[in-house]
Design an enzyme around this catalytic site. Structure first.
Site, PDB file in Angstrom:
ATOM      1  N   ASP A  38       0.878  -1.155   0.000  1.00 33.67           N
ATOM      2  CA  ASP A  38       0.000   0.000   0.000  1.00 33.67           C
ATOM      3  C   ASP A  38       0.911   1.199   0.000  1.00 33.67           C
ATOM      4  O   ASP A  38       1.856   1.287   0.800  1.00 33.67           O
ATOM      5  CB  ASP A  38      -0.965   0.037   1.189  1.00 33.67           C
ATOM      6  CG  ASP A  38      -2.132   0.977   0.895  1.00 33.67           C
ATOM      7  OD1 ASP A  38      -2.784   0.808  -0.154  1.00 33.67           O
ATOM      8  OD2 ASP A  38      -2.376   1.898   1.692  1.00 33.67           O
ATOM      9  N   TYR A  44       2.157   9.598 -10.043  1.00 28.54           N
ATOM     10  CA  TYR A  44       2.570  10.975  -9.785  1.00 28.54           C
ATOM     11  C   TYR A  44       4.038  11.235 -10.178  1.00 28.54           C
ATOM     12  O   TYR A  44       4.535  12.340 -10.001  1.00 28.54           O
ATOM     13  CB  TYR A  44       2.382  11.304  -8.297  1.00 28.54           C
ATOM     14  CG  TYR A  44       0.951  11.216  -7.823  1.00 28.54           C
ATOM     15  CD1 TYR A  44       0.125  12.341  -7.842  1.00 28.54           C
ATOM     16  CD2 TYR A  44       0.415  10.022  -7.350  1.00 28.54           C
ATOM     17  CE1 TYR A  44      -1.191  12.269  -7.402  1.00 28.54           C
ATOM     18  CE2 TYR A  44      -0.898   9.942  -6.916  1.00 28.54           C
ATOM     19  CZ  TYR A  44      -1.696  11.064  -6.940  1.00 28.54           C
ATOM     20  OH  TYR A  44      -3.002  10.998  -6.516  1.00 28.54           O
TER      21      TYR A  44
END
Length: 188
Positions: A66, A148
């Site tokens: 995660d 990103y």
């Protein structure tokens, strides 16, 4: 060699993890595996939810990642919601809009990655965390990486985005690379 299910359908993460952990036999998450709801308030909680679900479904140890980007000027957002806070095509435009007018250290950010390796019975076999410090660029640059990466400037000089550095340099410095090396050390 231990067979480990990689608890993701994200092709970019699968490719990266196979490169970062070449000595482990990583197997893809089966198509019929459930997608557990990521209800955790932290990266660790979400990694454990995904690892346990995959391990219980397959009967094999499962490794879950995660990760996300935490932007200081946004109070740490998007954080654990990085993949879900806006649609993927709007990730970069939304960040740039929210940081409009901020300069230099006001654009500080970090990538965070937590890995959890769990057995089907819920036993935690190993866990690790890695971070990657940087700043948010004023515009996207570079075609390498994903997510990103085209707006994440790499410290210490903040001259290049992750989208502009080589895959090898990214693996050596990134949050996922650090977490993978720590996990591997914990297993040996």
């Amino acid at each position: 060699m231990m067979k480990i299910i990689l608890a993701t359908r994200n092709a970019h993460k699968v490719e990266e993890m196979q490169q970062l952990l070449p000595d482990l036999e990583l197997l893809s998450l089966p198509d019929d595996a459930p997608d557990p709801e990521e209800t955790g308030a932290t990266f660790l909680e979400n990694a454990r939810i995904k690892a346990l679900s995959a391990a219980q479904h397959t009967g094999l140890p499962a490794l879950a990642d995660d990760s996300g980007i935490c932007i200081d000027a946004l109070g740490g957002a998007p954080g654990v919601h990085s993949a879900r806070w806006v649609s993927e095509e709007n990730w970069i435009p939304e960040v740039l809009k929210k940081l409009d007018g901020k300069v230099g250290s006001e654009r500080s950010a970090r990538y965070v990655c937590v890995l959890s390796l769990m057995a089907p019975d819920g036993t935690i076999l190993a866990e690790s965390e890695g971070t990657f410090e940087g700043r948010i660029a004023g515009e996207p640059r570079g075609n390498n990486g994903f997510g990103y990466d085209p707006i994440f400037l790499v410290e210490p000089d903040y001259a290049q985005t992750v989208g502009e550095i080589s895959t090898e340099e990214k693996h050596a410095r990134s949050h996922r690379g650090v977490a993978a090396r720590r996990l591997y050390e914990n297993l040996h």
